[in-house]
Scaffold this motif. Sequence first.
Motif, PDB file in Angstrom:
ATOM      1  N   GLY A 127       0.821  -1.204   0.000  1.00  0.00           N
ATOM      2  CA  GLY A 127       0.000   0.000   0.000  1.00  0.00           C
ATOM      3  C   GLY A 127       0.852   1.249   0.000  1.00  0.00           C
ATOM      4  O   GLY A 127       2.080   1.209  -0.010  1.00  0.00           O
ATOM      5  N   GLU A 157      -5.687   4.075   0.822  1.00  0.00           N
ATOM      6  CA  GLU A 157      -6.771   3.335   0.198  1.00  0.00           C
ATOM      7  C   GLU A 157      -7.086   2.124   1.056  1.00  0.00           C
ATOM      8  O   GLU A 157      -6.199   1.317   1.363  1.00  0.00           O
ATOM      9  CB  GLU A 157      -6.413   2.888  -1.213  1.00  0.00           C
ATOM     10  CG  GLU A 157      -7.555   2.187  -1.909  1.00  0.00           C
ATOM     11  CD  GLU A 157      -7.242   1.773  -3.329  1.00  0.00           C
ATOM     12  OE1 GLU A 157      -8.153   1.263  -3.997  1.00  0.00           O
ATOM     13  OE2 GLU A 157      -6.098   1.949  -3.778  1.00  0.00           O
ATOM     14  N   ASN A 158      -8.337   1.996   1.437  1.00  0.00           N
ATOM     15  CA  ASN A 158      -8.781   0.849   2.220  1.00  0.00           C
ATOM     16  C   ASN A 158      -8.773  -0.378   1.318  1.00  0.00           C
ATOM     17  O   ASN A 158      -9.487  -0.417   0.314  1.00  0.00           O
ATOM     18  CB  ASN A 158     -10.187   1.127   2.770  1.00  0.00           C
ATOM     19  CG  ASN A 158     -10.706   0.025   3.652  1.00  0.00           C
ATOM     20  OD1 ASN A 158     -10.606  -1.150   3.331  1.00  0.00           O
ATOM     21  ND2 ASN A 158     -11.283   0.425   4.770  1.00  0.00           N
ATOM     22  N   GLY A 159      -7.940  -1.351   1.636  1.00  0.00           N
ATOM     23  CA  GLY A 159      -7.796  -2.539   0.803  1.00  0.00           C
ATOM     24  C   GLY A 159      -9.046  -3.388   0.706  1.00  0.00           C
ATOM     25  O   GLY A 159      -9.204  -4.145  -0.250  1.00  0.00           O
ATOM     26  N   GLN A 160      -9.954  -3.278   1.674  1.00  0.00           N
ATOM     27  CA  GLN A 160     -11.184  -4.066   1.650  1.00  0.00           C
ATOM     28  C   GLN A 160     -12.308  -3.386   0.888  1.00  0.00           C
ATOM     29  O   GLN A 160     -13.089  -4.044   0.216  1.00  0.00           O
ATOM     30  CB  GLN A 160     -11.631  -4.378   3.071  1.00  0.00           C
ATOM     31  CG  GLN A 160     -10.646  -5.260   3.813  1.00  0.00           C
ATOM     32  CD  GLN A 160     -11.061  -5.496   5.251  1.00  0.00           C
ATOM     33  OE1 GLN A 160     -11.790  -4.714   5.834  1.00  0.00           O
ATOM     34  NE2 GLN A 160     -10.574  -6.588   5.814  1.00  0.00           N
TER      35      GLN A 160
END
Length: 110
Positions: free
Chosen positions: A2, A24-27
């Motif tokens: 990330g 950025e939210n990976g989920q």
Amino acid sequence: GGSVLVNRHALEDGSYGGVTYVYENGQTGSLDYVYVTSAGFHTTGTFVLGTDGSWTAEEAVTGHDTITRVRSTGRITPEGTMTMTSEYFAKGEWSPGRNVVYAQVDADIP
């Protein structure tokens, strides 16, 4: 894998400052952030980007005496400054917050 965008700011008089970490939210794929202040409180929230280059955000506030949420809208201007308008949720209702213009300066965060 990330990356993070770091935004540091301080008021011109040196009385207050903070650091925002945007990632950025990976989920979910959303742009989430953590904002840590020199005033002893911090926030967490999510940015929603507009097609016109603006953004809106809503954040939860932890450690502030009265404010529990903040909503804001903003944009980067062609001159390179960042403008933002906010509202504060305190005592069960939304009220006007600040209208600010951020410009690049060389200042320490208190």
